[in-house]
Scaffold this motif. Structure first.
Motif, PDB file in Angstrom:
ATOM      1  N   LEU A  15       1.258  -1.030  -0.033  1.00  0.00           N
ATOM      2  CA  LEU A  15      -0.193   0.267  -0.508  1.00  0.00           C
ATOM      3  C   LEU A  15       1.180   1.595  -0.143  1.00  0.00           C
ATOM      4  CD1 LEU A  15      -3.515   1.640   0.215  1.00  0.00           C
ATOM      5  CD2 LEU A  15      -1.711   1.434   3.271  1.00  0.00           C
ATOM      6  N   PHE A  16       0.809   2.621  -1.151  1.00  0.00           N
ATOM      7  CA  PHE A  16       1.565   3.400  -0.795  1.00  0.00           C
ATOM      8  C   PHE A  16       0.264   4.709  -1.321  1.00  0.00           C
ATOM      9  CE2 PHE A  16       3.453   1.070  -3.966  1.00  0.00           C
ATOM     10  CZ  PHE A  16       5.128   1.284  -3.595  1.00  0.00           C
ATOM     11  N   VAL A  17       0.681   5.299   0.056  1.00  0.00           N
ATOM     12  CA  VAL A  17      -0.148   6.768   0.237  1.00  0.00           C
ATOM     13  C   VAL A  17       0.360   7.675  -0.242  1.00  0.00           C
ATOM     14  CG1 VAL A  17      -0.667   8.128   2.877  1.00  0.00           C
ATOM     15  CG2 VAL A  17      -0.738   5.996   2.472  1.00  0.00           C
ATOM     16  N   ALA A  18       0.070   8.388  -0.911  1.00  0.00           N
ATOM     17  CA  ALA A  18       0.676   9.881  -1.826  1.00  0.00           C
ATOM     18  C   ALA A  18      -0.644  11.056  -0.710  1.00  0.00           C
ATOM     19  CB  ALA A  18       0.060   9.897  -2.926  1.00  0.00           C
ATOM     20  N   VAL A  19       0.020  12.002  -0.336  1.00  0.00           N
ATOM     21  CA  VAL A  19      -0.860  13.172   0.644  1.00  0.00           C
ATOM     22  C   VAL A  19      -0.691  14.468  -0.139  1.00  0.00           C
ATOM     23  CG1 VAL A  19      -0.100  14.577   2.231  1.00  0.00           C
ATOM     24  CG2 VAL A  19      -0.465  12.107   2.435  1.00  0.00           C
ATOM     25  N   ARG A  20      -1.813  15.368  -0.849  1.00  0.00           N
ATOM     26  CA  ARG A  20      -1.380  15.821  -2.273  1.00  0.00           C
ATOM     27  C   ARG A  20      -1.719  17.342  -0.985  1.00  0.00           C
ATOM     28  NH1 ARG A  20      -0.756  14.673  -6.544  1.00  0.00           N
ATOM     29  NH2 ARG A  20      -1.227  12.177  -7.106  1.00  0.00           N
ATOM     30  N   THR A  21      -1.392  18.648  -1.620  1.00  0.00           N
ATOM     31  CA  THR A  21      -1.334  19.758  -0.983  1.00  0.00           C
ATOM     32  C   THR A  21      -1.859  20.347  -1.893  1.00  0.00           C
ATOM     33  OG1 THR A  21       1.092  20.928  -1.358  1.00  0.00           O
ATOM     34  CG2 THR A  21       0.806  19.025   0.672  1.00  0.00           C
ATOM     35  N   ASP A  22      -2.879  22.160  -1.272  1.00  0.00           N
ATOM     36  CA  ASP A  22      -2.779  22.678  -2.597  1.00  0.00           C
ATOM     37  C   ASP A  22      -2.256  23.485  -2.975  1.00  0.00           C
ATOM     38  OD1 ASP A  22      -1.940  24.244   0.314  1.00  0.00           O
ATOM     39  OD2 ASP A  22      -3.897  25.423   0.480  1.00  0.00           O
ATOM     40  N   SER A  23      -0.128  23.661  -2.408  1.00  0.00           N
ATOM     41  CA  SER A  23       0.790  24.296  -3.123  1.00  0.00           C
ATOM     42  C   SER A  23       1.755  23.479  -4.258  1.00  0.00           C
ATOM     43  CB  SER A  23       1.943  24.552  -2.157  1.00  0.00           C
ATOM     44  OG  SER A  23       1.888  23.700  -1.286  1.00  0.00           O
ATOM     45  N   SER A  24       0.418  21.843  -4.122  1.00  0.00           N
ATOM     46  CA  SER A  24       1.296  20.777  -5.266  1.00  0.00           C
ATOM     47  C   SER A  24       2.430  20.323  -5.095  1.00  0.00           C
ATOM     48  CB  SER A  24       2.011  22.081  -6.697  1.00  0.00           C
ATOM     49  OG  SER A  24       0.744  22.362  -6.980  1.00  0.00           O
ATOM     50  N   VAL A  25       2.637  20.179  -3.671  1.00  0.00           N
ATOM     51  CA  VAL A  25       3.883  19.502  -2.514  1.00  0.00           C
ATOM     52  C   VAL A  25       3.042  18.966  -2.832  1.00  0.00           C
ATOM     53  CG1 VAL A  25       5.498  19.750  -1.117  1.00  0.00           C
ATOM     54  CG2 VAL A  25       5.230  21.131  -2.377  1.00  0.00           C
ATOM     55  N   VAL A  26       3.745  17.584  -3.050  1.00  0.00           N
ATOM     56  CA  VAL A  26       3.017  15.695  -2.976  1.00  0.00           C
ATOM     57  C   VAL A  26       4.051  14.780  -2.415  1.00  0.00           C
ATOM     58  CG1 VAL A  26       2.179  13.617  -3.428  1.00  0.00           C
ATOM     59  CG2 VAL A  26       1.873  15.287  -4.606  1.00  0.00           C
ATOM     60  N   GLY A  27       3.668  14.338  -1.289  1.00  0.00           N
ATOM     61  CA  GLY A  27       4.767  13.154  -0.072  1.00  0.00           C
ATOM     62  C   GLY A  27       4.297  11.809  -0.578  1.00  0.00           C
ATOM     63  N   ILE A  28       4.928  10.902  -0.017  1.00  0.00           N
ATOM     64  CA  ILE A  28       4.865   9.603  -0.860  1.00  0.00           C
ATOM     65  C   ILE A  28       4.955   9.035   0.855  1.00  0.00           C
ATOM     66  CG2 ILE A  28       5.635   7.826  -2.458  1.00  0.00           C
ATOM     67  CD1 ILE A  28       4.017   9.899  -3.617  1.00  0.00           C
ATOM     68  N   GLY A  29       4.235   7.785   1.318  1.00  0.00           N
ATOM     69  CA  GLY A  29       4.538   6.974   2.342  1.00  0.00           C
ATOM     70  C   GLY A  29       4.246   5.724   1.237  1.00  0.00           C
ATOM     71  N   GLU A  30       4.525   4.844   2.923  1.00  0.00           N
ATOM     72  CA  GLU A  30       4.302   3.449   2.646  1.00  0.00           C
ATOM     73  C   GLU A  30       4.275   2.540   3.768  1.00  0.00           C
ATOM     74  OE1 GLU A  30       6.367  -0.530   0.446  1.00  0.00           O
ATOM     75  OE2 GLU A  30       7.628   1.246   0.606  1.00  0.00           O
ATOM     76  N   SER A  31       3.043   1.473   3.794  1.00  0.00           N
ATOM     77  CA  SER A  31       2.591   0.717   4.591  1.00  0.00           C
ATOM     78  C   SER A  31       3.396  -0.305   4.835  1.00  0.00           C
ATOM     79  CB  SER A  31       1.475   0.198   4.750  1.00  0.00           C
ATOM     80  OG  SER A  31       0.993  -0.816   5.493  1.00  0.00           O
ATOM     81  N   ALA A  32       4.177  -1.383   5.821  1.00  0.00           N
ATOM     82  CA  ALA A  32       4.854  -2.532   6.123  1.00  0.00           C
ATOM     83  C   ALA A  32       3.919  -3.752   6.262  1.00  0.00           C
ATOM     84  CB  ALA A  32       5.634  -2.632   6.996  1.00  0.00           C
ATOM     85  N   CYS A  33       2.255  -3.634   6.601  1.00  0.00           N
ATOM     86  CA  CYS A  33       1.325  -3.981   6.583  1.00  0.00           C
ATOM     87  C   CYS A  33       0.871  -4.775   5.068  1.00  0.00           C
ATOM     88  CB  CYS A  33      -0.081  -4.091   7.656  1.00  0.00           C
ATOM     89  SG  CYS A  33      -1.216  -5.180   8.267  1.00  0.00           S
ATOM     90  N   TRP A  34       1.485  -5.763   4.824  1.00  0.00           N
ATOM     91  CA  TRP A  34       1.478  -6.596   3.406  1.00  0.00           C
ATOM     92  C   TRP A  34       0.255  -7.469   3.767  1.00  0.00           C
ATOM     93  CZ3 TRP A  34       1.482 -11.674   3.676  1.00  0.00           C
ATOM     94  CH2 TRP A  34       2.646 -12.194   4.886  1.00  0.00           C
ATOM     95  N   ALA A  35       0.318  -7.684   4.585  1.00  0.00           N
ATOM     96  CA  ALA A  35      -0.892  -9.110   4.954  1.00  0.00           C
ATOM     97  C   ALA A  35      -2.492  -8.130   4.412  1.00  0.00           C
ATOM     98  CB  ALA A  35      -1.084  -9.859   6.320  1.00  0.00           C
ATOM     99  N   TYR A  36      -2.538  -7.506   4.954  1.00  0.00           N
ATOM    100  CA  TYR A  36      -3.899  -6.706   4.596  1.00  0.00           C
ATOM    101  C   TYR A  36      -3.778  -5.189   4.770  1.00  0.00           C
ATOM    102  CZ  TYR A  36      -4.741 -10.488   8.479  1.00  0.00           C
ATOM    103  OH  TYR A  36      -4.838 -11.290   8.645  1.00  0.00           O
ATOM    104  N   PRO A  37      -3.634  -5.241   3.150  1.00  0.00           N
ATOM    105  CA  PRO A  37      -3.409  -3.729   2.581  1.00  0.00           C
ATOM    106  C   PRO A  37      -4.743  -3.070   2.676  1.00  0.00           C
ATOM    107  CG  PRO A  37      -3.399  -4.757   0.826  1.00  0.00           C
ATOM    108  CD  PRO A  37      -3.236  -6.217   2.311  1.00  0.00           C
TER     109      PRO A  37
END
Length: 375
Positions: A15-37
């Motif tokens: 599971l990847f996560v993209a956090v978007r902002t109103d200034s167009s800056v985007v941050g990326i994260g990830e989850s390690a709980c591979w069994a239940y994405p």
């Protein structure tokens, strides 16, 4: 700057996560709980409802908002929080135009020692894999000593075959490469003395997760056998690490940055470990996103032992994920790019079958039909 949206992207078990902002800056994260994405994605959506419209730079406040939102704890909650936390640190670095590790006290080290994950169907193949890793400059390797049929082996046979494999690694590298022996929580406590007694003369750097994670005192009590242990891959918070270290520590802390609370919590876990004279070698086995988040922490803490490096897994993402972190003869050179130092093209990510894709029913069964633990 305000958070405008939080997206989830599931590929296989990742599971990847993209956090978007109103200034167009985007941050990326990830989850390690591979069994239940999918379950983690659902919790991310719950957190997103509370975070939209807020300042993404108030990371510590957001961490506690997510942790305290409901009086429940689990790997799924921890994984969702971790993915968002890493993305927020990515945003902060990008917004300021500096690597995130510069915001965490700056680089403690110029490069990070890696341990390479190796494999082999038997002792001979494992020895060849170790020799290749040594030739590439790696000073530490990690491997699984158990054969596929281990569940039906006697205690003595399990220990003997594990020692045979570890001996092959030692001999192939002339004893100049540290060994990490990964048991994947597969054995019962009564099987451990024979295994550790056999491995002790080979002086492994540590033996990882020999038994299930459910009891801290039983896990850490195995330290009495005189072999270093790595514990904590599935633990979900700073409090679990504190309890375990207080029981019988120190041991090598193996928490996962993308499960145990993200970069914010990982820094605290490292400090707790430091107070117990314990070193840290984070669990790290998914994509270049989790790799970058983990390396960001490794770069800034004093008690990093090694960083887990899985070349085949990282290469599976091709050029869909670009990273500013670079391997150089068994070490990782720090990224100087803003944020976590990664760029993700979600449209080009590999399909599920081409990366990590594991069905929950793929667990071992003994010959008598009983269920073993998933590895």
């Amino acid at each position: 700057m305000k958070i405008s949206d939080i997206e989830t992207h599931v590929r296989g078990n990742i599971l990847f996560v993209a956090v978007r902002t109103d200034s167009s800056v985007v941050g990326i994260g990830e989850s390690a709980c591979w069994a239940y994405p999918e379950a983690v994605a659902s919790v991310v959506e719950t957190f997103a409802a509370a975070l939209r419209g807020t300042d993404p730079r108030r990371i510590e406040r957001h961490w506690h908002l997510m942790w305290r939102m409901g009086p429940f704890r689990s790997a799924i909650v921890g994984a969702a929080l971790s993915a968002i936390d890493c993305a927020l640190w990515d945003i902060k670095g990008r917004a300021l135009g500096v690597p995130t590790h510069e915001l965490l006290g700056g680089a403690y080290r110029d490069r990070i020692r890696l341990h390479a994950i190796i494999d082999g169907a038997d002792a001979e193949q494992l020895g060849r894999s170790a020799a290749r890793a040594a030739a590439e400059g790696f000073t530490a390797v990690k491997f699984d000593p158990l054969e596929d049929t281990w569940i039906d082996h006697s205690t003595g046979e399990i220990a003997a075959r594990a020692v045979e494999r570890a001996t092959a690694v030692r001999d192939a590298t002339a004893g100049k490469v540290d060994m990490i022996v990964e048991v994947h929580r597969s054995l019962a406590p009564h099987q451990i003395p024979a295994l550790l007694d056999g491995l002790r003369p080979l002086r492994p750097l540590f033996v990882e997760d020999p038994i299930q994670i459910d009891t801290f005192d039983v896990q850490t009590g195995l330290l009495a056998h005189g072999v270093p242990l790595g514990l904590g891959e599935r633990w979900q918070s700073i409090w679990e690490v504190r309890e375990a270290l207080a029981a019988n520590g120190p041991f090598i802390v193996r928490s996962d940055v993308t499960l145990a609370g993200g970069i914010s919590a990982a820094r605290k876990i490292a400090a707790i470990a430091e107070a117990h004279h314990a070193q840290v070698s984070w669990h790290n086995w998914l994509s270049p996103v989790s790799d970058a988040a983990t390396l960001t922490v490794d770069a800034t803490i004093p008690n990093t032992l090694t960083h887990e490096h899985a070349p085949a897994q990282l290469a599976a993402f091709g050029d869909a994920i670009r990273t500013g972190w670079r391997v150089d003869e068994g070490y990782m050179v720090l990224s100087d790019e803003p944020g976590l130092g990664i760029e993700v093209d979600f449209a080009r990510l590999p399909e599920a079958g081409d990366i990590l894709h594991r069905q929950l029913h793929e667990i071992p069964f003994a010959s008598d039909g009983s269920v073993a633990f998933a590895r």
